[in-house]
Design a protein around this motif. Structure first.
Motif, mmCIF file in Angstrom:
data_model
loop_
_atom_site.group_PDB
_atom_site.id
_atom_site.type_symbol
_atom_site.label_atom_id
_atom_site.label_comp_id
_atom_site.label_asym_id
_atom_site.label_seq_id
_atom_site.Cartn_x
_atom_site.Cartn_y
_atom_site.Cartn_z
ATOM 1 N N UNK A 146 -2.014 7.416 -3.119
ATOM 2 C CA UNK A 146 -1.614 7.763 -1.949
ATOM 3 C C UNK A 146 -1.708 6.529 -0.888
ATOM 4 N N UNK A 147 -2.628 5.646 -1.167
ATOM 5 C CA UNK A 147 -2.624 4.480 -0.440
ATOM 6 C C UNK A 147 -1.701 3.355 -0.643
ATOM 7 N N UNK A 148 -0.959 3.513 -1.833
ATOM 8 C CA UNK A 148 -0.242 2.322 -2.069
ATOM 9 C C UNK A 148 0.945 2.213 -1.019
ATOM 10 N N UNK A 149 1.700 3.227 -0.791
ATOM 11 C CA UNK A 149 2.871 3.088 0.278
ATOM 12 C C UNK A 149 2.350 2.391 1.468
ATOM 13 N N UNK A 150 1.088 2.838 1.998
ATOM 14 C CA UNK A 150 0.553 2.420 3.173
ATOM 15 C C UNK A 150 0.179 0.835 3.319
ATOM 16 N N UNK A 151 -0.315 0.557 1.996
ATOM 17 C CA UNK A 151 -0.582 -0.911 1.880
ATOM 18 C C UNK A 151 0.479 -1.632 1.928
ATOM 19 N N UNK A 152 1.640 -1.418 0.954
ATOM 20 C CA UNK A 152 2.588 -1.962 0.898
ATOM 21 C C UNK A 152 3.403 -2.118 2.361
ATOM 22 N N UNK A 153 3.597 -1.251 3.276
ATOM 23 C CA UNK A 153 4.122 -1.187 4.364
ATOM 24 C C UNK A 153 3.118 -2.095 5.435
ATOM 25 N N UNK A 154 1.933 -2.058 5.337
ATOM 26 C CA UNK A 154 1.012 -3.120 5.923
ATOM 27 C C UNK A 154 1.350 -4.587 5.459
ATOM 28 N N UNK A 155 1.473 -4.826 4.359
ATOM 29 C CA UNK A 155 1.680 -5.983 3.863
ATOM 30 C C UNK A 155 2.993 -6.605 4.407
#
Length: 258
Positions: A146-155
């Protein structure tokens, strides 16, 4: 006379043998508890900055790969993986793929086929531990997905921000060269005659892509240049340049660039 026929296969539950013996269960639970104590008490054995136990060891492996890639990209020598990393990954793999499934499946089978015992029977304890281990692994994996897309967008956002900041720093360097050329030119040639006073950023350098540059102050021996981002309002970079056109002091970051 009719021969006596003996019926085989009958017997009580105590007479039936099971591969899931009480001794095996006790050893499995004991080893699990010892492993958990060793991992969670590792804070007192290893350095405080080392990585702790995690139910998703593949995240540790991914972090190690990224860290080693950055080290190679920077030209530094790779550091050996610490023992705390190794134990953390091993404990996570054992809990998620060995202890958890073994305790859950064997204990569940024992509860269904074995004799009914008290609430604190070894099969029930093993079943609870199995559920806990598998839950940590599954929940950690689901949370990571679940957090992977958010982390990728943040990066990606941080990368874009860093690229814009680097563009401004590069643009300020070009402006500083132009300011130094103005300083060394005689006044007869529209220069400063040895002073930065009167210098203004030329139109060709005032706006570069999504950045703008202005002169904050100019004296005989120094000039202060500020670059601002039109892509990230309020974000900017400011620095001073000495009489030789070199950076003097630290670069000041403003807004989102801090």
């Amino acid at each position: 006379m009719n021969p006596k026929i003996e019926v085989s296969g009958a017997g009580t539950n105590d007479e039936k043998k099971s591969e899931f013996s009480p001794m095996f269960l006790r050893w499995l639970i004991s080893l699990t508890i010892v492993t958990l104590l060793f991992v969670f008490l590792g804070d007192y054995v290893f350095a405080r900055d080392e990585l702790r136990f995690t139910p998703v060891p593949w995240t540790i492996a991914g972090g190690v790969v990224i860290e080693q890639g950055l080290e190679l990209f920077s030209g530094r020598q790779l550091k050996p993986i610490s023992m705390a990393y190794r134990i953390s990954m091993l404990a996570g793999l054992l809990a998620g793929f060995v202890f958890g499934p073994a305790l859950l499946l064997f204990s569940w089978r024992r509860l269904l086929t074995g004799p009914k015992r008290s609430m604190l029977s070894p099969p029930l304890i093993g079943f609870v531990f199995g559920v806990i281990f598998l839950s940590m692994c599954v929940l950690g994996t689901v949370a990571g997905a679940i957090m992977a897309p958010r982390v990728a967008a943040s990066m990606r956002s941080a990368q874009d921000l860093g690229e814009n900041r680097d563009q401004i720093i590069g643009g300020m360097w070009r402006v500083s060269i132009d300011a130094y050329q103005y300083k060394i030119l005689p006044k007869n040639y529209d220069g400063g005659g040895g002073s930065y006073r009167g210098y203004a950023v030329p139109p060709s350098l005032q706006k570069l892509e999504t950045n703008e540059f202005v002169v904050v102050s100019a004296t005989d021996t120094s000039v202060t240049i500020m670059g601002s981002s039109t892509k990230y309002p309020g974000a900017g970079v400011q620095s001073d340049y000495d009489r030789q056109g070199k950076l003097h002091g630290r670069i000041t970051f403003m807004g989102s660039f801090k």
